[in-house]
Design a protein around this motif. Structure first.
Motif, short mmCIF file in Angstrom:
data_model
loop_
_atom_site.label_atom_id
_atom_site.label_comp_id
_atom_site.label_asym_id
_atom_site.label_seq_id
_atom_site.Cartn_x
_atom_site.Cartn_y
_atom_site.Cartn_z
N TYR A 52 0.82 -1.21 0.00
CA TYR A 52 0.00 0.00 0.00
C TYR A 52 0.86 1.26 0.00
CZ TYR A 52 -3.55 -3.28 1.58
OH TYR A 52 -4.40 -4.34 1.68
N LEU A 53 0.35 2.30 -0.64
CA LEU A 53 0.90 3.64 -0.53
C LEU A 53 -0.02 4.36 0.44
CD1 LEU A 53 2.78 5.95 -1.47
CD2 LEU A 53 1.09 6.46 -3.22
N ARG A 54 0.56 4.89 1.53
CA ARG A 54 -0.24 5.52 2.57
C ARG A 54 0.02 7.02 2.64
NH1 ARG A 54 -1.53 2.50 7.23
NH2 ARG A 54 -2.62 4.42 7.77
N VAL A 55 -1.06 7.78 2.85
CA VAL A 55 -0.99 9.21 3.09
C VAL A 55 -1.80 9.46 4.36
CG1 VAL A 55 -1.52 11.51 2.24
CG2 VAL A 55 -0.85 9.72 0.62
N GLU A 70 -8.88 18.13 11.44
CA GLU A 70 -9.16 17.20 10.34
C GLU A 70 -8.08 16.14 10.28
OE1 GLU A 70 -10.14 18.86 6.56
OE2 GLU A 70 -11.04 20.61 7.49
N ARG A 71 -8.51 14.93 9.99
CA ARG A 71 -7.58 13.80 9.85
C ARG A 71 -7.84 13.14 8.50
NH1 ARG A 71 -5.57 12.11 14.99
NH2 ARG A 71 -6.54 13.31 16.64
N VAL A 72 -6.77 12.69 7.88
CA VAL A 72 -6.87 11.99 6.60
C VAL A 72 -6.04 10.71 6.72
CG1 VAL A 72 -6.35 12.07 4.14
CG2 VAL A 72 -7.11 14.15 5.32
N ASN A 73 -6.59 9.61 6.26
CA ASN A 73 -5.87 8.34 6.27
C ASN A 73 -6.22 7.63 4.96
OD1 ASN A 73 -4.54 5.99 6.81
ND2 ASN A 73 -5.71 5.47 8.62
N ILE A 74 -5.33 7.72 3.98
CA ILE A 74 -5.57 7.13 2.66
C ILE A 74 -4.62 5.94 2.49
CG2 ILE A 74 -5.50 7.51 0.17
CD1 ILE A 74 -5.95 10.51 0.81
N ARG A 75 -5.17 4.83 2.02
CA ARG A 75 -4.36 3.63 1.76
C ARG A 75 -4.68 3.16 0.34
NH1 ARG A 75 -4.53 -1.76 5.43
NH2 ARG A 75 -6.27 -2.29 4.09
N VAL A 76 -3.73 3.38 -0.57
CA VAL A 76 -3.92 3.02 -1.98
C VAL A 76 -3.18 1.70 -2.25
CG1 VAL A 76 -3.57 3.75 -4.37
CG2 VAL A 76 -3.96 5.47 -2.59
N PRO A 77 -3.89 0.67 -2.68
CA PRO A 77 -3.23 -0.60 -2.99
C PRO A 77 -2.25 -0.45 -4.15
CG PRO A 77 -5.62 -0.88 -2.89
CD PRO A 77 -5.33 0.59 -2.86
N MET A 78 -1.08 -1.05 -4.02
CA MET A 78 -0.07 -1.00 -5.08
C MET A 78 -0.59 -1.64 -6.36
SD MET A 78 2.55 0.66 -4.40
CE MET A 78 3.51 1.32 -3.09
N ASN A 79 -1.49 -2.62 -6.23
CA ASN A 79 -2.06 -3.24 -7.42
C ASN A 79 -2.88 -2.23 -8.23
OD1 ASN A 79 -0.92 -5.74 -7.09
ND2 ASN A 79 -2.62 -6.53 -5.89
N LEU A 80 -3.50 -1.27 -7.55
CA LEU A 80 -4.23 -0.21 -8.25
C LEU A 80 -3.25 0.68 -9.01
CD1 LEU A 80 -6.93 1.18 -8.81
CD2 LEU A 80 -6.56 2.52 -6.74
N ILE A 81 -2.13 0.97 -8.40
CA ILE A 81 -1.10 1.78 -9.07
C ILE A 81 -0.55 1.01 -10.29
CG2 ILE A 81 1.19 2.80 -8.81
CD1 ILE A 81 0.40 3.35 -5.85
N ARG A 82 -0.30 -0.29 -10.11
CA ARG A 82 0.17 -1.11 -11.23
C ARG A 82 -0.83 -1.08 -12.38
NH1 ARG A 82 1.72 -4.54 -6.87
NH2 ARG A 82 3.95 -4.92 -6.88
N ALA A 83 -2.11 -1.27 -12.05
CA ALA A 83 -3.15 -1.28 -13.08
C ALA A 83 -3.23 0.08 -13.77
CB ALA A 83 -4.50 -1.63 -12.46
N GLY A 84 -3.13 1.15 -13.01
CA GLY A 84 -3.16 2.49 -13.60
C GLY A 84 -2.01 2.72 -14.55
N MET A 85 -0.83 2.25 -14.17
CA MET A 85 0.34 2.40 -15.05
C MET A 85 0.15 1.59 -16.33
SD MET A 85 2.48 4.47 -13.59
CE MET A 85 4.08 4.17 -14.27
N LYS A 86 -0.44 0.41 -16.21
CA LYS A 86 -0.67 -0.43 -17.40
C LYS A 86 -1.73 0.19 -18.31
CE LYS A 86 0.76 -4.65 -15.15
NZ LYS A 86 0.34 -5.93 -14.57
N LEU A 87 -2.67 0.93 -17.71
CA LEU A 87 -3.73 1.56 -18.51
C LEU A 87 -3.19 2.67 -19.40
CD1 LEU A 87 -6.71 1.73 -16.00
CD2 LEU A 87 -6.53 0.34 -18.08
N THR A 88 -1.97 3.12 -19.14
CA THR A 88 -1.40 4.16 -20.00
C THR A 88 -1.27 3.67 -21.44
OG1 THR A 88 0.88 3.53 -19.46
CG2 THR A 88 -0.14 5.27 -18.12
N SER A 89 -1.22 2.35 -21.62
CA SER A 89 -1.13 1.82 -22.98
C SER A 89 -2.42 2.06 -23.76
CB SER A 89 -0.80 0.33 -22.95
OG SER A 89 -1.87 -0.39 -22.37
#
Length: 146
Positions: A52-55, A70-89
């Motif tokens: 995960y990428l956490r903010v 205010e509090r923020v806690n974001i957890r982005v799965p690395m698989n989502l980042i991988r999929a997003g990078m692949k979608l650039t094609s």
């Protein structure tokens, strides 16, 4: 020489990464022959791949009232980042050219067409050492991978 090390050196040669980034990535790949660069016991200890990428944004030490901050806690799965990078094609060539031109105007030489799956994995592997802490006034921001 290991395949990953060759890829890193190739990326450096093509100026896709800086010398400092190449050094860090090469240190992550480890020593192929097990030379003295690696501390004893480190060969058996394998670095976990980040999941995960956490903010996280929390009240800082100078916050007026932690109860209403205010509090923020974001957890982005690395698989989502991988999929997003692949979608650039899937980006149409005309749009990719416009993005490339806009990035070059800002001094960033980056072309989505040159992204390979191995580059994505190398980038995500390098993120395992990534951590940013910003503490200013009433807020504290922490960005990291886990």
């Amino acid at each position: 020489m290991a395949e990953n090390q060759k890829r890193i050196l190739e990326m450096l040669r093509e100026k896709k990464i800086t010398v400092e980034e190449a050094e860090r990535l090469l240190s992550l790949t480890g020593s192929e022959e097990g030379k003295g660069d690696v501390p004893p016991g480190a060969e058996t200890e394998k670095k976990r791949s980040p999941k995960y990428l956490r903010v996280v944004v929390q009240p800082g030490p100078e916050s007026d009232s932690e109860a209403h901050a205010e509090r923020v806690n974001i957890r982005v799965p690395m698989n989502l980042i991988r999929a997003g990078m692949k979608l650039t094609s899937l980006i149409p060539p005309q749009a990719a050219d416009k993005v490339h031109d806009a990035l070059e105007e800002k001094g960033i030489s980056f072309d989505f067409k040159n992204i390979k799956e191995s580059d994505i994995e190398t980038l995500i592997e390098a993120l395992s050492d990534f951590e940013v802490d910003v503490e200013e006034g009433s807020q504290k921001v922490h960005i990291f991978v886990e």
